[in-house]
Motif scaffolding. Structure first.
Motif, PDB file in Angstrom:
ATOM      1  N   SER A 105     -18.853  19.458  24.965  1.00 44.99           N
ATOM      2  CA  SER A 105     -19.562  20.572  25.578  1.00 44.99           C
ATOM      3  C   SER A 105     -20.029  21.541  24.510  1.00 44.99           C
ATOM      4  O   SER A 105     -19.498  21.591  23.415  1.00 44.99           O
ATOM      5  CB  SER A 105     -18.642  21.308  26.556  1.00 44.99           C
ATOM      6  N   LYS A 106     -21.059  22.310  24.816  1.00 45.11           N
ATOM      7  CA  LYS A 106     -21.563  23.300  23.868  1.00 45.11           C
ATOM      8  C   LYS A 106     -20.501  24.347  23.577  1.00 45.11           C
ATOM      9  O   LYS A 106     -19.830  24.830  24.445  1.00 45.11           O
ATOM     10  CB  LYS A 106     -22.812  23.999  24.414  1.00 45.11           C
ATOM     11  N   ALA A 107     -20.412  24.684  22.284  1.00 42.68           N
ATOM     12  CA  ALA A 107     -19.393  25.656  21.894  1.00 42.68           C
ATOM     13  C   ALA A 107     -19.711  27.045  22.377  1.00 42.68           C
ATOM     14  O   ALA A 107     -18.846  27.898  22.441  1.00 42.68           O
ATOM     15  CB  ALA A 107     -19.253  25.667  20.373  1.00 42.68           C
ATOM     16  N   SER A 108     -20.969  27.289  22.706  1.00 42.74           N
ATOM     17  CA  SER A 108     -21.340  28.633  23.122  1.00 42.74           C
ATOM     18  C   SER A 108     -20.870  28.948  24.537  1.00 42.74           C
ATOM     19  O   SER A 108     -20.940  30.086  24.967  1.00 42.74           O
ATOM     20  CB  SER A 108     -22.862  28.798  23.036  1.00 42.74           C
ATOM     21  N   THR A 109     -20.427  27.931  25.282  1.00 45.09           N
ATOM     22  CA  THR A 109     -19.878  28.210  26.599  1.00 45.09           C
ATOM     23  C   THR A 109     -18.447  28.687  26.471  1.00 45.09           C
ATOM     24  O   THR A 109     -17.789  28.466  25.465  1.00 45.09           O
ATOM     25  CB  THR A 109     -19.909  26.944  27.479  1.00 45.09           C
ATOM     26  N   THR A 110     -17.948  29.330  27.504  1.00 44.34           N
ATOM     27  CA  THR A 110     -16.598  29.892  27.453  1.00 44.34           C
ATOM     28  C   THR A 110     -15.575  28.995  28.138  1.00 44.34           C
ATOM     29  O   THR A 110     -14.383  29.241  28.046  1.00 44.34           O
ATOM     30  CB  THR A 110     -16.570  31.265  28.146  1.00 44.34           C
ATOM     31  N   THR A 111     -16.046  27.940  28.834  1.00 45.85           N
ATOM     32  CA  THR A 111     -15.105  27.028  29.461  1.00 45.85           C
ATOM     33  C   THR A 111     -15.511  25.598  29.166  1.00 45.85           C
ATOM     34  O   THR A 111     -16.662  25.288  28.936  1.00 45.85           O
ATOM     35  CB  THR A 111     -15.063  27.210  30.997  1.00 45.85           C
TER      36      THR A 111
ATOM     37  N   TYR B  68     -11.868  26.591  18.618  1.00 44.68           N
ATOM     38  CA  TYR B  68     -12.221  25.722  19.737  1.00 44.68           C
ATOM     39  C   TYR B  68     -11.038  25.082  20.440  1.00 44.68           C
ATOM     40  O   TYR B  68     -11.011  24.958  21.670  1.00 44.68           O
ATOM     41  CB  TYR B  68     -13.179  24.631  19.247  1.00 44.68           C
ATOM     42  N   GLY B  69     -10.048  24.634  19.692  1.00 50.01           N
ATOM     43  CA  GLY B  69      -8.950  23.886  20.287  1.00 50.01           C
ATOM     44  C   GLY B  69      -7.968  24.766  21.047  1.00 50.01           C
ATOM     45  O   GLY B  69      -7.735  25.923  20.691  1.00 50.01           O
ATOM     46  N   THR B  70      -7.395  24.206  22.106  1.00 48.67           N
ATOM     47  CA  THR B  70      -6.310  24.898  22.802  1.00 48.67           C
ATOM     48  C   THR B  70      -5.009  24.633  22.043  1.00 48.67           C
ATOM     49  O   THR B  70      -4.906  23.687  21.255  1.00 48.67           O
ATOM     50  CB  THR B  70      -6.160  24.393  24.242  1.00 48.67           C
ATOM     51  N   LEU B  71      -4.009  25.446  22.296  1.00 50.13           N
ATOM     52  CA  LEU B  71      -2.737  25.289  21.589  1.00 50.13           C
ATOM     53  C   LEU B  71      -2.127  23.909  21.873  1.00 50.13           C
ATOM     54  O   LEU B  71      -1.591  23.259  20.957  1.00 50.13           O
ATOM     55  CB  LEU B  71      -1.763  26.396  22.008  1.00 50.13           C
TER      56      LEU B  71
ATOM     57  N   ALA C 125     -10.581  27.530  28.967  1.00 47.71           N
ATOM     58  CA  ALA C 125     -11.235  28.617  28.240  1.00 47.71           C
ATOM     59  C   ALA C 125     -11.179  28.339  26.751  1.00 47.71           C
ATOM     60  O   ALA C 125     -10.145  27.945  26.204  1.00 47.71           O
ATOM     61  CB  ALA C 125     -10.541  29.942  28.558  1.00 47.71           C
ATOM     62  N   ARG C 126     -12.319  28.527  26.097  1.00 42.62           N
ATOM     63  CA  ARG C 126     -12.399  28.301  24.653  1.00 42.62           C
ATOM     64  C   ARG C 126     -13.151  29.452  24.003  1.00 42.62           C
ATOM     65  O   ARG C 126     -14.097  29.988  24.559  1.00 42.62           O
ATOM     66  CB  ARG C 126     -13.119  26.983  24.345  1.00 42.62           C
ATOM     67  N   ARG C 127     -12.702  29.785  22.792  1.00 45.79           N
ATOM     68  CA  ARG C 127     -13.416  30.800  22.022  1.00 45.79           C
ATOM     69  C   ARG C 127     -14.507  30.119  21.209  1.00 45.79           C
ATOM     70  O   ARG C 127     -14.465  28.926  20.938  1.00 45.79           O
ATOM     71  CB  ARG C 127     -12.457  31.545  21.092  1.00 45.79           C
TER      72      ARG C 127
END
Length: 610
Positions: free
Chosen positions: A48-54, A368-371, A59-61
């Protein structure tokens, strides 16, 4: 999920970059609307595009990094115009003629100043690798006349020749003391007896400034010389009518030594010397002809290597990771900026690949990655088994395979030169790198700001110095057996200083951008936390001062006589100088749309008119 072929005509994957046209730079168009050429490798990936928030409810930064500036079609169109045998023959002729000039100095009993001058010229013009024997003979002669008073062009020592000799002899590991500079200070502590700003006096101060940059810890006179010469040169620049001299001063003041890239220095001095008619009268034009031809021939080699790197990247699938910085040209420029020997192809390509992968991993762990994803990725790297990665998110599978293949490939290259398998050593270094990134991710998740010492102990590892340096270093034709490797790698002070300065320079220029995307821990923030009431400016002053002290210690570690092959130390320090060059104004890797791009065009794209 079924595998698919990447096709710019029929497939549009979420997250695949499609950069916008960029205006030409000096007539050179860097990229177009076209996708990269399709790869023959099958890729099982949707990102998915990194510019999205989910991302699938996660949720991703995002850091919103600018896209790659260099279109594949443009890279593969670079002409490699100076790779034909006729240019090789011409270069060999010029090399023989310049060697005759060196040899002629002995028969004509040339002075120390004349010998230093020709050595200085070929080094600054980037052609010194052709004349190592001749340079040693010239410097051996100079060193025979070096004493506690310094050295001169005649029977008396003078500041200009002494400063030039101090810098060159020290960089070639002759044992010379900076204490000789005390002989040239007046009662008022000044290094000149008048306020004259003649061209000759300015050149003396420029040589004094250049010498002061190769300072060791505790050398007070070198710091005094640097302060005095810097002030003098800045004032002189307002009155100098000689544009070439002014350009030379500006370059040295801006880039210094520890933050200078040899390849850019050579390109800059070629322009200066070509326009300097006084230089042309006293030094054979053949040196300049060789410098220009050699520059273009090296550039053709670099263009060919860039094309190799471009194909590797397209096959890897890494450009599809839209959240990550795609900076392969910038990383190759870094590696090639101080290494031009054709035989070190594996070193340059290896540096660029490892730096690229380390950056992608940094972007995964930082944003980008979750914990949960980071934990399973870290464990997967430690297992080092592609058959066990089915549980990884698809974007992590791509990174794992690219890292796995690159590390193993470089291990094979290192076996050719080192005569042993270094895979376990390389894997351990990557595990330490990822564990340190994991620590930062856990701090961020817990909203924890560590102490300055706690942060720096971990961050000197995530800064990436050891990761980028180690495996490429082992591909050089310099033996580093198991008992010697720790003297340049961990736990040596040489390695420690490189790692610390990488982190400090990075944080000094990038802490604001990182804080804006939620990364609270940095050298600046942790210093202010430890020193309540201190300002951001005070923190930066402290960190810059610390870096300057470390640079002096790095000079000492680099130039001291020990068992480490000179070739190995040269390449480590070259990477260090190139890294800090990128951070003079800003984080020039992350934000490469400004001066970084212009430097790349000048060094890797545009040949010199012969």
């Amino acid at each position: 999920m079924a595998s698919i072929f990447l096709s710019p005509l029929t497939v549009s994957l979420p997250g695949l970059k499609n950069p916008s046209p960029h205006k030409p730079i000096n007539g050179v168009k860097l990229f177009t609307n076209a996708f990269p050429k399709p790869s023959s490798r099958r890729v099982d990936l949707v990102v998915s595009k990194a510019s999205t928030t989910t991302h699938q409810s996660t949720a991703r930064r995002t850091a919103n990094h600018h896209p790659n500036l260099w279109d594949d079609d443009f890279i593969h169109s670079l002409p490699k115009a100076y790779s034909s045998p006729s240019y090789v023959e011409r270069a060999e002729t010029l090399i023989r003629e310049v060697k005759e000039m060196f040899n002629g100095m002995s028969s004509h009993n040339s002075s120390a100043q004349e010998r230093l001058s020709i050595v200085d010229n070929v080094e600054r013009l980037g052609i010194d690798r052709h004349f190592q024997k001749e340079i040693k003979e010239a410097l051996d002669y100079v060193y025979r006349y070096w004493n506690e008073d310094g050295i001169g062009s005649g029977i008396y020592a003078d500041l200009n020749t002494t400063a030039l000799a101090l810098r060159i002899l020290r960089l070639h590991r002759y044992q010379v003391s900076s204490g000789v500079l005390e002989n040239f200070k007046g009662k008022d502590g000044q290094f000149l007896s008048s306020n004259s700003q003649s061209n000759q006096d300015v050149k003396i101060m420029l040589n004094l400034f250049r010498a002061s940059l190769i300072a060791f810890p505790g050398e007070k006179v070198m710091e005094e010389a640097k302060v005095f010469a810097t002030t003098y040169l800045k004032q002189a620049m307002t009155n100098i009518e000689d544009a070439n001299l002014s350009q030379e001063i500006q370059f040295n003041l801006q880039y210094g030594w520890h933050t200078n890239m040899p390849r850019l220095e050579a390109r800059n001095y070629i322009d200066i010397y070509e326009a300097n008619t006084s230089w042309m009268k006293c030094t054979n034009k053949k040196i300049l002809d060789l410098a220009k031809l050699d520059f273009n021939m090296v550039q053709s080699m670099q263009q060919q290597e860039l094309q190799v790197l471009s194909r590797w990247l397209a096959d890897s699938g890494l450009p599809q990771l839209d959240f990550a910085r795609n900076r392969y040209v910038e990383y190759y420029f870094w590696a090639a900026g101080g290494c031009v020997e054709p035989k070190y192809f594996a070193y340059r390509i290896g540096c660029a690949k490892i730096a690229y992968l380390a950056t992608v991993i940094d972007d995964i762990y930082d944003t980008y990655g979750t914990l949960g994803e980071l934990k399973i990725f870290t464990n997967a790297i430690k297992r080092w088994d592609p058959s066990t990665i089915d549980h990884l998110p698809k974007y992590m599978k791509v990174v794992f395979m690219a890292l796995y293949e690159t590390v193993n490939e470089m291990v094979k290259e290192a076996t050719k030169t080192q005569g042993r398998d270094t895979l376990d050593y390389a894997r351990k270094v990557w595990e330490i790198f990822l564990d340190s990134h994991m620590q930062e991710a856990e701090w961020l998740a817990a909203d924890y700001i560590p102490t300055f010492d706690e942060y720096l102990e971990n961050a000197k590892i995530t800064g990436g110095a050891r990761i980028v340096i180690l495996q490429p270093l082992l591909t050089l034709d310099a033996l580093l057996p198991d008992n010697l490797l720790p003297e340049i790698d961990f736990p040596s002070r040489f390695n420690e200083i490189s790692a610390l300065t990488f982190r400090l320079s990075n944080d000094i220029k990038s802490f604001k951008a990182e804080a804006a995307r939620g990364e609270k821990a940095s050298c600046v923030e942790c210093y202010m936390r430890d020193n309540l009431g201190s300002t951001e400016e005070e923190a930066l002053d402290y960190l810059n001062s610390l870096n300057e002290k470390l640079f002096k210690e790095l000079s000492l570690e680099y130039l001291k006589l020990d068992n480490i092959p000179t070739c190995s130390k040269d390449h480590v320090v070259s990477l260090s100088r190139g890294f800090h060059f990128f951070y003079i104004e800003r984080d020039g890797f992350t934000i490469s749309t400004k001066d970084t791009r212009d430097h790349i065009v000048k060094i890797l794209v545009q040949p010199i008119i012969l």
